[in-house]
Design a protein around this motif. Structure first.
Motif, PDB file in Angstrom:
ATOM      1  N   HIS A  31       0.846  -1.191   0.000  1.00 42.77           N
ATOM      2  CA  HIS A  31       0.000   0.000   0.000  1.00 42.77           C
ATOM      3  C   HIS A  31       0.889   1.252   0.000  1.00 42.77           C
ATOM      4  O   HIS A  31       2.122   1.145   0.093  1.00 42.77           O
ATOM      5  N   TYR A  33       1.800   3.745   2.010  1.00 48.92           N
ATOM      6  CA  TYR A  33       2.812   4.027   3.025  1.00 48.92           C
ATOM      7  C   TYR A  33       3.979   3.040   2.942  1.00 48.92           C
ATOM      8  O   TYR A  33       5.150   3.433   3.059  1.00 48.92           O
ATOM      9  N   MET A  36       6.164   3.985   0.120  1.00 42.22           N
ATOM     10  CA  MET A  36       6.985   5.143   0.482  1.00 42.22           C
ATOM     11  C   MET A  36       8.206   4.694   1.302  1.00 42.22           C
ATOM     12  O   MET A  36       9.332   5.125   1.059  1.00 42.22           O
ATOM     13  N   ARG A  73      -8.711   0.274   4.267  1.00 44.34           N
ATOM     14  CA  ARG A  73      -8.572   1.646   3.752  1.00 44.34           C
ATOM     15  C   ARG A  73      -7.269   1.804   2.967  1.00 44.34           C
ATOM     16  O   ARG A  73      -7.246   2.434   1.929  1.00 44.34           O
ATOM     17  N   ALA A  74      -6.190   1.268   3.519  1.00 44.90           N
ATOM     18  CA  ALA A  74      -4.897   1.343   2.826  1.00 44.90           C
ATOM     19  C   ALA A  74      -4.872   0.255   1.757  1.00 44.90           C
ATOM     20  O   ALA A  74      -4.694  -0.923   2.064  1.00 44.90           O
ATOM     21  N   LYS A  75      -5.085   0.675   0.518  1.00 39.83           N
ATOM     22  CA  LYS A  75      -5.247  -0.281  -0.579  1.00 39.83           C
ATOM     23  C   LYS A  75      -3.890  -0.698  -1.147  1.00 39.83           C
ATOM     24  O   LYS A  75      -3.128   0.155  -1.601  1.00 39.83           O
ATOM     25  N   TYR A  77      -1.290  -2.330  -3.937  1.00 41.62           N
ATOM     26  CA  TYR A  77      -1.241  -2.417  -5.405  1.00 41.62           C
ATOM     27  C   TYR A  77      -0.267  -3.505  -5.810  1.00 41.62           C
ATOM     28  O   TYR A  77       0.698  -3.784  -5.103  1.00 41.62           O
TER      29      TYR A  77
ATOM     30  N   GLU B  20      -9.557   7.954   0.190  1.00 45.21           N
ATOM     31  CA  GLU B  20      -9.493   7.201   1.454  1.00 45.21           C
ATOM     32  C   GLU B  20      -8.120   6.601   1.698  1.00 45.21           C
ATOM     33  O   GLU B  20      -7.566   6.672   2.793  1.00 45.21           O
ATOM     34  N   GLU B  21      -7.565   5.995   0.662  1.00 45.60           N
ATOM     35  CA  GLU B  21      -6.248   5.361   0.843  1.00 45.60           C
ATOM     36  C   GLU B  21      -5.158   6.419   1.044  1.00 45.60           C
ATOM     37  O   GLU B  21      -4.187   6.180   1.767  1.00 45.60           O
ATOM     38  N   ALA B  24      -5.412   7.363   4.596  1.00 49.58           N
ATOM     39  CA  ALA B  24      -4.878   6.257   5.409  1.00 49.58           C
ATOM     40  C   ALA B  24      -3.355   6.304   5.424  1.00 49.58           C
ATOM     41  O   ALA B  24      -2.722   6.100   6.478  1.00 49.58           O
ATOM     42  N   MET B  25      -2.766   6.593   4.260  1.00 52.78           N
ATOM     43  CA  MET B  25      -1.304   6.672   4.174  1.00 52.78           C
ATOM     44  C   MET B  25      -0.775   7.821   5.042  1.00 52.78           C
ATOM     45  O   MET B  25       0.204   7.659   5.776  1.00 52.78           O
ATOM     46  N   MET B  28      -0.656   7.136   8.681  1.00 51.10           N
ATOM     47  CA  MET B  28       0.484   6.291   9.065  1.00 51.10           C
ATOM     48  C   MET B  28       1.792   7.073   9.049  1.00 51.10           C
ATOM     49  O   MET B  28       2.634   6.896   9.912  1.00 51.10           O
TER      50      MET B  28
END
Lengths: 106, 157
Positions: A31, A33, A36, A73-75, A77, B20-21, B24-25, B28
């Motif tokens: 996802h 984050y 990143m 929520r955190a999709k 990929y 939304e995502e 969410a990111m 975090m």
């Protein structure tokens, strides 16, 4: 309607963030984050959230990555077949230039 | 107090897909000043791109309406419909049907104006439906070209 597959060489035309995203996803689906973090720790680049999602949106539009359905929520990929082809093509194109540069700088 | 949503800086279509995502990111990662600048700049660029497309659609719509009212030859209106639908579909093939219908509405709506002008002979409004032909031909041509031609130059813009 069947979508025409984009030319894999397009990757080099919109810069590094998209390549970094594909490289970060080359191991497993991630996802935003996690991408990143992976880009920073594994590749040594710091991508801002806007830049990261700009690259994600372009890659999704090109069909190079797709979201994995998890219901969270955190999709996450994952790379598609076209994405792998694009990444391979990008590396094939740039490998001689990087090797040449390394030789010159040695 | 309600927390500020950074995704609200982006256009609605973008928020619908990634909002939304994205939030969410950011929950975090947190948002540093440098990250905030990056978000602001990227949201501005996304809005600029979307705004340019909307502006082009509105501009072409008014051009078609103006030609429908002022051009002596109907071919000018048909040509503008065809070219406009073609260009806008090429820019976003997924919207081909919407583009064709949006541009078509310029003809009956501008024709309605003529009904208010006394002493002008006007044709029945249903005859303006013929304008559906060039708008659909343009859209379908754009769709076919976008399908047959590499889409990369559009997607990267």
């Amino acid at each position: 309607m069947k979508q025409k597959q984009p030319n894999p060489s397009v990757l080099g035309r919109f810069g590094e963030p998209a390549v970094l995203v594909l490289l970060s996803l080359s191991d497993r689906p991630l996802h935003g984050y996690a991408m990143m973090q992976s880009i920073e720790s594994d590749l040594g680049f710091k991508l801002g959230p806007g830049t990261l999602y700009g690259a994600i949106a372009k890659l999704v539009k090109l069909g190079f990555i797709r979201p994995v359905r998890t219901g969270e929520r955190a999709k996450p990929y994952e790379i598609t077949g076209e994405g792998w082809a694009a990444l391979a093509e990008f590396i094939r194109l740039w490998a001689p230039a990087i090797q040449f540069g390394q030789q010159r700088l040695a | 107090m309600k927390r500020f949503r950074w995704s609200s800086l982006y256009p609605r279509s973008w928020r619908h897909q990634y909002g939304e995502e994205f939030e969410a990111m950011l929950e975090m990662s947190g948002v540093t000043p440098r990250m905030a600048i990056d978000i602001l700049w990227c949201a501005f660029r996304t809005r600029l791109h979307e705004g340019a497309v909307t502006l082009a659609t509105v501009g072409i719509w008014f051009l078609i309406a103006w030609l429908n009212l002022n051009a002596h030859e109907v071919q000018w209106t048909a040509g503008a419909l065809l070219a406009g639908a073609f260009i806008l579909t090429l820019q976003n093939p997924g919207r081909w049907l919407k583009v064709a219908l949006q541009l078509f509405t310029a003809v009956p709506i501008s024709s309605l104006y003529l009904y208010q002008v006394p002493g002008i002979h006007h044709k029945p409004l249903y005859e303006t439906s013929v304008a559906l032909i060039p708008s659909f031909v343009g859209s379908v041509a754009g769709l076919i070209l976008s399908w047959a031609w590499p889409s990369d130059w559009r997607a990267v813009s």
